[in-house]
Design an enzyme around this catalytic site. Structure first.
Site, PDB file in Angstrom:
ATOM      1  N   GLU A 107       3.310  73.875  46.081  1.00  0.00           N
ATOM      2  CA  GLU A 107       2.751  73.197  47.241  1.00  0.00           C
ATOM      3  C   GLU A 107       3.298  73.800  48.528  1.00  0.00           C
ATOM      4  O   GLU A 107       4.480  74.152  48.620  1.00  0.00           O
ATOM      5  CB  GLU A 107       3.053  71.699  47.162  1.00  0.00           C
ATOM      6  CG  GLU A 107       2.406  71.068  45.936  1.00  0.00           C
ATOM      7  CD  GLU A 107       2.566  69.555  45.878  1.00  0.00           C
ATOM      8  OE1 GLU A 107       1.912  68.949  45.005  1.00  0.00           O
ATOM      9  OE2 GLU A 107       3.310  68.978  46.688  1.00  0.00           O
ATOM     10  N   CYS A 127      15.613  63.656  45.548  1.00  0.00           N
ATOM     11  CA  CYS A 127      14.494  64.571  45.803  1.00  0.00           C
ATOM     12  C   CYS A 127      13.505  64.539  44.653  1.00  0.00           C
ATOM     13  O   CYS A 127      13.875  64.777  43.496  1.00  0.00           O
ATOM     14  CB  CYS A 127      15.022  65.986  46.012  1.00  0.00           C
ATOM     15  SG  CYS A 127      13.734  67.217  46.312  1.00  0.00           S
ATOM     16  N   CYS A 169      12.673  73.029  40.811  1.00  0.00           N
ATOM     17  CA  CYS A 169      14.014  73.261  41.350  1.00  0.00           C
ATOM     18  C   CYS A 169      15.032  72.863  40.292  1.00  0.00           C
ATOM     19  O   CYS A 169      14.855  71.849  39.608  1.00  0.00           O
ATOM     20  CB  CYS A 169      14.238  72.449  42.626  1.00  0.00           C
ATOM     21  SG  CYS A 169      15.826  72.789  43.439  1.00  0.00           S
ATOM     22  N   CYS A 187       9.261  65.470  53.362  1.00  0.00           N
ATOM     23  CA  CYS A 187      10.467  66.110  52.852  1.00  0.00           C
ATOM     24  C   CYS A 187      10.914  65.469  51.545  1.00  0.00           C
ATOM     25  O   CYS A 187      11.070  64.253  51.459  1.00  0.00           O
ATOM     26  CB  CYS A 187      11.577  66.003  53.902  1.00  0.00           C
ATOM     27  SG  CYS A 187      13.091  66.856  53.446  1.00  0.00           S
ATOM     28  N   CYS A 217      19.177  67.455  42.883  1.00  0.00           N
ATOM     29  CA  CYS A 217      19.556  66.498  43.928  1.00  0.00           C
ATOM     30  C   CYS A 217      18.900  65.155  43.611  1.00  0.00           C
ATOM     31  O   CYS A 217      17.691  65.082  43.373  1.00  0.00           O
ATOM     32  CB  CYS A 217      19.125  67.012  45.300  1.00  0.00           C
ATOM     33  SG  CYS A 217      19.974  68.536  45.797  1.00  0.00           S
ATOM     34  N   CYS A 264       5.681  74.847  55.733  1.00  0.00           N
ATOM     35  CA  CYS A 264       6.793  74.617  54.811  1.00  0.00           C
ATOM     36  C   CYS A 264       6.459  75.329  53.505  1.00  0.00           C
ATOM     37  O   CYS A 264       5.486  74.986  52.824  1.00  0.00           O
ATOM     38  CB  CYS A 264       6.981  73.119  54.585  1.00  0.00           C
ATOM     39  SG  CYS A 264       8.392  72.705  53.556  1.00  0.00           S
TER      40      CYS A 264
END
Length: 358
Positions: free
Chosen positions: A93, A120, A113, A334, A117, A106
């Site tokens: 994305e 997220c 990932c 975010c 975290c 972005c």
């Protein structure tokens, strides 16, 4: 998978070396770079200032492959999320954020990932692979075509940890800043990292892009929980490395990203600890209201607590901005990017093992 070599993987030096190996002059490599990125041309026959023999060789062995936009979702606030499909069926994305005459893209650096975290959504999807240089810069190529001009700003803050894909990301950022391509200022190309310290120190030798750091906590105990890479590279290593990155340039600052989690990291005591941590480091702090996602136990800090936190940092002389949430209604804010990830990480194996034990 195509056997042709993707020319989006090459920066200026690489393109010059490529055409020289094909019997052409270095300036033909510069022209080729310009055709692809500045003009958006992918058909070699249209590159009329290249020698015919070079165009024929390019046609037979090379290509300009750009990830395809398969879904576009606009937000009520003007933000747009593009879902791009890669050759292997993975999806990433990219987010476009307009702001008056300025525009920010972005950009993702990985499929998923691996850093886990806890706050997220992207991290909860698992990890499949790194993106190639072509797949990274291809997002900017597509955005430029969609907008009719290059974006004003690019932030490597999409899916993935950019420093875990060092070479491809650095080459892609070089192309973003290249005069023959997108001509984006180094101050407007930002790499966001969770803090892989050895790669950060290496970055200082290879790039002068702006730096943002996903901090989110003012001490190791809390950051170990929120950003697990901190267990390997604690704040005692991260902060000096960041300070060294901007040493020698008084105009530069480190941008610290700090997601505001209700009752977790948002007290005045946390603000005071953050002030002590950043003492002596040229800094700007972005306070980010937490963007919820399914399955999370975290909540967004109340606005009054965010304001009090910001005011305390400002009184200490730290430039602090509360980031306006953009694209939340389309899961483009975010920490919300998920794409489509076939998880190949160890967490999938751990989950399967736990299910077997249950």
């Amino acid at each position: 998978m195509s056997e042709r070599i993707n020319l989006l993987d090459f920066d200026r030096q690489g393109m010059e070396e490529l055409v020289v190996a094909l019997g052409a002059k270095p300036f033909h490599g510069r022209n080729l770079l310009k055709w692809i990125h500045k003009h958006g041309v992918t058909d070699f026959e249209r590159m009329t200032d290249l020698p015919k023999s070079l165009r024929e060789q390019l046609e037979s062995r090379y290509e300009v492959y750009v990830p395809e936009i398969v879904f576009e979702q606009p937000s009520f606030d003007g933000t747009t999320k593009w879902v791009l499909e890669l050759r292997d069926g993975q999806r990433i994305e990219t987010v476009y954020i307009p702001d008056g005459d300025r525009s920010t893209i972005c950009v993702s650096s990985q499929v998923g990932c691996a850093l886990e975290c806890s706050f997220c959504s992207t991290a909860q999807q698992g990890f499949n692979r790194n993106l190639s240089t072509g797949e990274i810069i291809g997002q900017v190529w597509q955005a430029t075509r969609e907008l009719g001009r290059p974006p004003s700003n690019v932030v490597m803050m999409g899916m993935g940890e950019p420093l875990a894909n060092f070479d491809a990301v650095v080459t892609a950022m070089d192309i973003m800043m290249e005069d023959l391509a997108y001509m984006i200022s180094k101050s407007r190309v930002t790499l966001s990292t969770s803090g892989i310290v050895p790669a950060l120190e290496r970055l200082r030798e290879h790039s002068d892009a702006s730096l943002a750091v996903s901090l989110h906590a003012p001490d190791n105990a809390l950051r170990d929980h929120l950003v697990p890479i901190n267990r390997k590279y604690p704040l005692e290593q991260l902060i000096p490395s960041c300070k060294a990155y901007i040493a020698g340039d008084r105009r530069r600052k480190i941008t610290w990203e700090y997601v505001m989690l209700d009752g977790i990291n948002d007290s005045i005591a946390h603000a005071k600890a953050l002030i002590r941590l950043l003492q002596g480091v040229p800094s700007k702090v972005n306070l980010i209201p937490f963007n919820p996602f399914p399955g999370t136990d975290y909540r967004t800090s109340p606005p009054e607590r965010v304001n009090a936190f910001r005011e305390r940092l400002m009184r200490a002389g730290i430039i602090t901005i509360t980031r306006k949430t953009r694209g939340e209604d389309i899961d483009a804010a975010c920490g919300q990017l998920v794409g489509r990830v076939r998880d190949r990480s160890r967490r999938q194996l751990r989950a399967q093992a736990a299910a077997g034990e249950g």
